[in-house]
Write a protein that holds these residues in place. Sequence first.
Motif, mmCIF file in Angstrom:
data_model
loop_
_atom_site.group_PDB
_atom_site.id
_atom_site.type_symbol
_atom_site.label_atom_id
_atom_site.label_comp_id
_atom_site.label_asym_id
_atom_site.label_seq_id
_atom_site.Cartn_x
_atom_site.Cartn_y
_atom_site.Cartn_z
ATOM 1 N N GLU A 39 -10.262 121.320 3.574
ATOM 2 C CA GLU A 39 -10.003 120.067 4.282
ATOM 3 C C GLU A 39 -10.396 120.266 5.744
ATOM 4 O O GLU A 39 -9.938 121.193 6.399
ATOM 5 N N ARG A 65 -11.664 116.007 2.001
ATOM 6 C CA ARG A 65 -11.776 116.712 0.726
ATOM 7 C C ARG A 65 -11.365 115.828 -0.458
ATOM 8 O O ARG A 65 -12.071 115.765 -1.475
ATOM 9 N N ILE A 110 -17.147 121.812 -4.687
ATOM 10 C CA ILE A 110 -16.226 121.252 -3.689
ATOM 11 C C ILE A 110 -14.790 121.659 -4.002
ATOM 12 O O ILE A 110 -14.022 122.035 -3.108
#
Length: 488
Positions: free
Chosen positions: A242, A130, A236
């Motif tokens: 993650e 991420r 995002i």
Amino acid sequence: MDNTNIRSSISTNNDESNTNDNELTSRKDDKKLADQLSVNSEISKETIEDPNDPKCWPRKKKNFILFITSLAGMVAPLSSTIFYPSIIIIENDFKTSGVLANGIIGVYILFMGVAPLGWAAYSDAFYTRRNVYLASFTIYIIGTVICGLSNSIWLLLAMRLVQACGASAVLSIGAGTISDVFHSLERGRAYGIFYLGPLVGPVIGPVIGGYVTDYLGWRWILWILAVIGGLILILIFFTFPETYLPPTNLPNPNNTTSNSQRRKRFDPTSPLRLLKYPNMSLVIVYISITFAVIYLQNTLVGPSFANIYHVSASTVGLIFLAPGTGYMIGSVIGGKWSDYVLIEAKKRNNGVGYPEMRLHSVWIGCFFISVSYICYGWFLEARLHIALPIIAMFTGGFSLVTVYNSVSTYLVDAFPGRSASAIAINNLTRSLAAALFTFVSVPFEKAVGIGSIYTIMICISFIGVFCLFVVSYKGKYWREKINSGIDE
């Protein structure tokens, strides 16, 4: 082996599991897949349903992650090909040479291959996907905006370098994301969907670039790209979790005698060390040759069709839809075919599978790649009806992606814990080949002729096919020999 030891091994092997690992899933919608995995599993239901493991997330969540990853992967190739129609106009605006103007493409392609080495090393060292996505798209947006404001060719070239570094991260990290979220027998399909994004970009890029340049001006290309990058960055930031599950047995920094897994160090050159393994280097030979053929064709499509069939620039842009459509269809079908071949091979081997089984799905594609590109070249040489080379472009694109899907998935399965680095090396070598043949394509074609150039390249590609054949039969031995030390 008791269940405690199995839980420990699973928690420390988060990034990728080998294709021959006894992966299972207890979800109802994965029952068919689970039945096809090894029957020797001793993994308990509680272990499989670990909510912290991305592989155990709900199907809808995993598919959403796949969609975002594919969408983000579209940006890098889109930002490359979208400038094809505007090169001459940029050359005139900046009153520069054709070499520097073409450098807008060449510099971008080169660093689109180099930059993922650093992103992959960072991701593997700090156990994050991420944060890499967020940082890379921020860099991409900054570079794109400054490109749009550039008042000199040198500043534009410099910012195209920055733009490429930001956009290219997902090309390697995306592979790691898929291996984080999907079991090995699901990855062929997942990669097929993931590569739809990077394959759509080159298809729509020239078409969009041509119309935007004609009606709004070439700088508007950059404003549109900046908006696309900004929207993906927001998506995002707010929706992308993650996916890299960190190992749970990292050593105590005060304990110098610990035998636990060592924390990785950040070394941007570390992915290059994978080239010493024949499983990597031999596969890369084939990928590099095929990408040289692709970019050779991409560079010559415009002059070839314009000179032979006297079509306009906008029509040339539409011709790119033929291989692009082949890429997209081949990506989906090739992913399913790759998984099917692996599953059937496991059945014939008493339920035991290993990554090299997947490579047996490439032989049909390799044959049709050869036929398609040789026919394409000689169709043009003979000045046959325009539909024939366009059909050959479609079949060549379709076949090429079915092969590329399988070999890329193999690289992930063959190098557990190093998927991002493996794909980064893949991107580097293919980008170097693409950049080289972008520059030499025109003099090469003038020297040997349009028909001969593709015949020569396909003959060279037979070396790569032989390399794949060797890996399919010797790779298991090599992999078992090196896997114990690959993370050292």
